[in-house]
Design an enzyme around this catalytic site. Structure first.
Site, PDB file in Angstrom:
ATOM      1  N   ASP A 151       0.847  -1.278   0.114  1.00  0.00           N
ATOM      2  CA  ASP A 151      -0.174   0.025   0.042  1.00  0.00           C
ATOM      3  C   ASP A 151       0.979   1.322  -0.126  1.00  0.00           C
ATOM      4  O   ASP A 151       1.859   1.158   0.787  1.00  0.00           O
ATOM      5  CB  ASP A 151      -1.086   0.005   1.295  1.00  0.00           C
ATOM      6  CG  ASP A 151      -1.775   1.152   1.326  1.00  0.00           C
ATOM      7  OD1 ASP A 151      -3.195   0.885   1.071  1.00  0.00           O
ATOM      8  OD2 ASP A 151      -1.388   2.113   1.740  1.00  0.00           O
TER       9      ASP A 151
ATOM     10  N   TYR B  45      -1.982  10.154  -2.306  1.00  0.00           N
ATOM     11  CA  TYR B  45      -2.319  11.438  -3.191  1.00  0.00           C
ATOM     12  C   TYR B  45      -1.050  12.660  -2.813  1.00  0.00           C
ATOM     13  O   TYR B  45      -0.638  13.307  -3.709  1.00  0.00           O
ATOM     14  CB  TYR B  45      -3.687  12.191  -2.790  1.00  0.00           C
ATOM     15  CG  TYR B  45      -4.735  11.041  -3.261  1.00  0.00           C
ATOM     16  CD1 TYR B  45      -4.621   9.981  -3.994  1.00  0.00           C
ATOM     17  CD2 TYR B  45      -5.882  11.793  -3.154  1.00  0.00           C
ATOM     18  CE1 TYR B  45      -5.800   9.256  -4.516  1.00  0.00           C
ATOM     19  CE2 TYR B  45      -7.160  10.983  -3.724  1.00  0.00           C
ATOM     20  CZ  TYR B  45      -6.950   9.822  -4.368  1.00  0.00           C
ATOM     21  OH  TYR B  45      -8.219   8.964  -4.523  1.00  0.00           O
TER      22      TYR B  45
ATOM     23  N   GLU C 131      -3.309   0.110  -3.759  1.00  0.00           N
ATOM     24  CA  GLU C 131      -2.736  -1.125  -3.355  1.00  0.00           C
ATOM     25  C   GLU C 131      -2.880  -2.342  -3.971  1.00  0.00           C
ATOM     26  O   GLU C 131      -3.886  -2.320  -4.959  1.00  0.00           O
ATOM     27  CB  GLU C 131      -3.254  -1.278  -1.683  1.00  0.00           C
ATOM     28  CG  GLU C 131      -4.893  -1.280  -1.909  1.00  0.00           C
ATOM     29  CD  GLU C 131      -5.439  -1.093  -0.325  1.00  0.00           C
ATOM     30  OE1 GLU C 131      -5.892  -2.105   0.318  1.00  0.00           O
ATOM     31  OE2 GLU C 131      -5.764  -0.006   0.036  1.00  0.00           O
TER      32      GLU C 131
END
Ligand code: CTP
Ligand code: CA
Ligand code: CA
Length: 534
Positions: A16, A21, A151
């Protein structure tokens, strides 16, 4: 080590991206700064940064900002909600559910970046593209199943076995031991901390633990490649199945990975709230919790199977039982790429289409939808279609007994272009017929050409790891189109291709008599034919 013992185990990683962002925006800021388009303050790694969603209720409406605009907000962000918070900002107490003003109050130096917008909506293309770049790097490690924009699961079993065969244990350990070992002290019985767990003598390692260590080694290399080649950090969990890997990946964020010691599984699950497990989060999980009066996975594991069956039936009870014990045989599934994308509509009885004007109207509708789906497909699979097919059903169609026929032409991207070309195909079909009616119409796109770079062999990649690390971080290499695979070609589509290429494809599919010679020599023809830029 017996192959048998190993064959029963899998190694799965869940990876992940950290404050995803934010990382994408930081890279974007760096690029804009390097191009001299803004001042460089917010692009520095240690400046707290948040990404905000526009506030649709704000006076003046959504501030339209394209990905390429300077989207760092100097004012007017007070009411905007945060959708991503960098770890530097988190260290100062900033959280995702806050507003812009709270972020600035807690971290006065915080940079505030607005998500790109398009047609008054958030435009996630920039992030999707970044997620895909990362996935392409991760896919070097094994089968990849993307689980969300940032992810993915990786099945590292085969690569890990290969690494164990080909790499010295000390080399594997050197990188693997940078991982945290979840539950190390709990399982050792000797008060081992994570470091000591890794320090055990080789003879103390069980087979599945070795496999996990090799998985950790691969994962380390993949995460390093993401940093070196793309500038993104990820966290990862390495365990014996998907469910456990997912639970483990978030244990030591950011920029680190955790291996779940197999013996620690039951301890980990014991106190875990039921809704933390995928499949037990929503309504079903609540029904289970209420019906059995349990809150944790441990309690679920101790519930007699008969009681489970009473509440959720035999089949589900089996699944719940397995999951509660930390078992999960759900395979890491590479999502299959569709060979074609299409959409259609039927026009029965009085609704039959009998004029070009009406056909034009419906073709515009259908191609608009097809275009949307092609764009989504391009975003997901990084490929573009090259062939447009118009399918027609008509009682006047005598070409085939079914009353269906199809016409094809090269696909020009864009809804208007596709509508125009489909109409041309339809007009040709209609011309020469005195009267006609159409009872079904479809448009589809196929013959996809990948825009992806080739991904290398996993062992090769590690050999080259040092080289890659020294190379400058390349941000946007132009991907070369790669040749289409024979088995991705639909039979009808095949018939449309030039004879020489058809022969070569058939040969590579084993459909052509070997004595007629293969297409080996003509290999370039296929590549070139499908690589033509749109
Ligand atoms: N996201 C969002 N709305 C949510 C959850 C997630 O817009 N309710 C976006 C976030 O902006 C985030 C991305 O999806 O950057 C990935 O989400 P997640 O992995 O949950 O969080 P991260 O921001 O990546 O942080 P972490 O390091 O904790 O993974
Ligand atoms: Ca994340
Ligand atoms: Ca995520």
């Amino acid at each position: 080590m017996t192959t048998r013992a190993i064959a029963t185990h899998r190694v799965v990683a869940h990876l992940d991206l950290d404050a995803f962002y934010c990382q994408v925006e930081r890279r974007d800021l760096r690029a804009k700064t390097a191009a001299g388009r803004r001042d460089g303050r917010a692009s520095a790694e240690d400046v707290p940064l948040v990404v905000v969603q526009y506030n649709p209720f704000e006076r003046g409406g959504v501030r339209a900002l394209a990905p390429d605009d300077d989207r760092e907000l100097r004012d007017g962000f007070e009411n905007h909600s945060l959708i991503a918070v960098s770890y530097e900002a988190r260290a100062r107490g900033v959280k995702r559910n806050m507003r812009g003003r709270e972020a600035r109050a807690l971290a006065p130096a915080c940079a505030v970046v607005q998500v790109p917008t398009r047609r008054s909506k958030a435009d996630l293309t920039l992030y999707r593209e970044a997620g895909r770049e990362v996935a392409a790097v991760l896919a070097r490690g094994g089968t990849i199943e993307r689980a969300s924009i940032d992810e993915a699961y990786l099945d590292l079993t085969e690569s890990a076995k290969k690494v164990l065969e080909e790499t010295a244990w000390a080399t594997i350990l050197e990188k693997a031991r940078t991982s945290h070992a979840a539950g190390a002290s709990a399982v050792s019985g000797k008060g081992y901390a994570s470091v000591a767990w890794w320090n055990r003598d080789e003879s103390e390692w069980r087979e599945e633990e070795k496999l996990l260590a090799a998985g950790a080694y691969i994962c380390f290399n993949l995460r390093k490649a993401c940093v070196d080649e793309l500038g993104y950090t990820l966290s990862a969990g390495i365990a014996l199945n998907k469910m456990l890997a997912k639970l483990t990946s978030g244990m030591n964020k950011p920029a680190s990975q955790t291996v779940l010691c197999p013996d620690h599984t039951s301890t980990l699950l014991d106190e875990l709230p039921i809704d933390r497990i995928r499949g037990l989060g929503a309504k079903f999980g609540r029904e289970l919790a209420d019906g059995l009066n349990v809150k944790t996975i441990g309690e679920l594991a101790r519930t007699p199977l008969r009681k489970l069956e009473e509440v959720c039936g035999e089949e589900k009870a089996q699944w719940v039982r397995k999951v509660s014990l930390g078992l999960d045989d759900d395979p890491v599934k590479a999502r299959e790429m569709p060979k074609s994308i299409g959409t259609g509509k039927t026009f029965r009885g009085a609704l039959a289409i009998r004029s070009i004007a009406s056909a034009k109207h419906w073709l515009a509708e259908l191609t608009a939808e097809l275009n949307d789906r092609c764009e989504a497909d391009e975003e997901e699979w990084n490929r573009v279609p090259k062939l447009l097919t118009l399918g027609l059903s008509s009682p006047d169609e005598r070409e085939t007994s079914s009353g269906h026929c199809s016409r094809r032409c090269p696909l020009r991207p864009g809804a208007d272009e596709m509508a125009q070309d489909a109409l041309t195909l339809l007009s040709k079909w209609a011309s020469g017929r005195e009267r006609w009616s159409i009872t079904g119409m479809s448009v589809s796109a196929s013959n996809f050409v990948s825009l992806e770079k080739d991904s290398g062999d996993v062992v090769e990649m590690f050999k080259n790891a040092t080289k890659a690390a020294k190379a400058p971080a390349s941000v946007s290499a132009t991907p070369a189109a790669s040749p289409i695979k024979a088995d991705q070609i639909d039979k009808n589509v095949l018939a449309e291709l030039p004879e020489a290429i058809q022969r070569e494809i058939r040969a590579s599919m084993g459909l052509l008599d070997k004595s007629t010679g293969g297409g080996v020599k003509r290999k370039n023809e296929i590549t070139n034919y499908f690589s033509k830029k749109r």
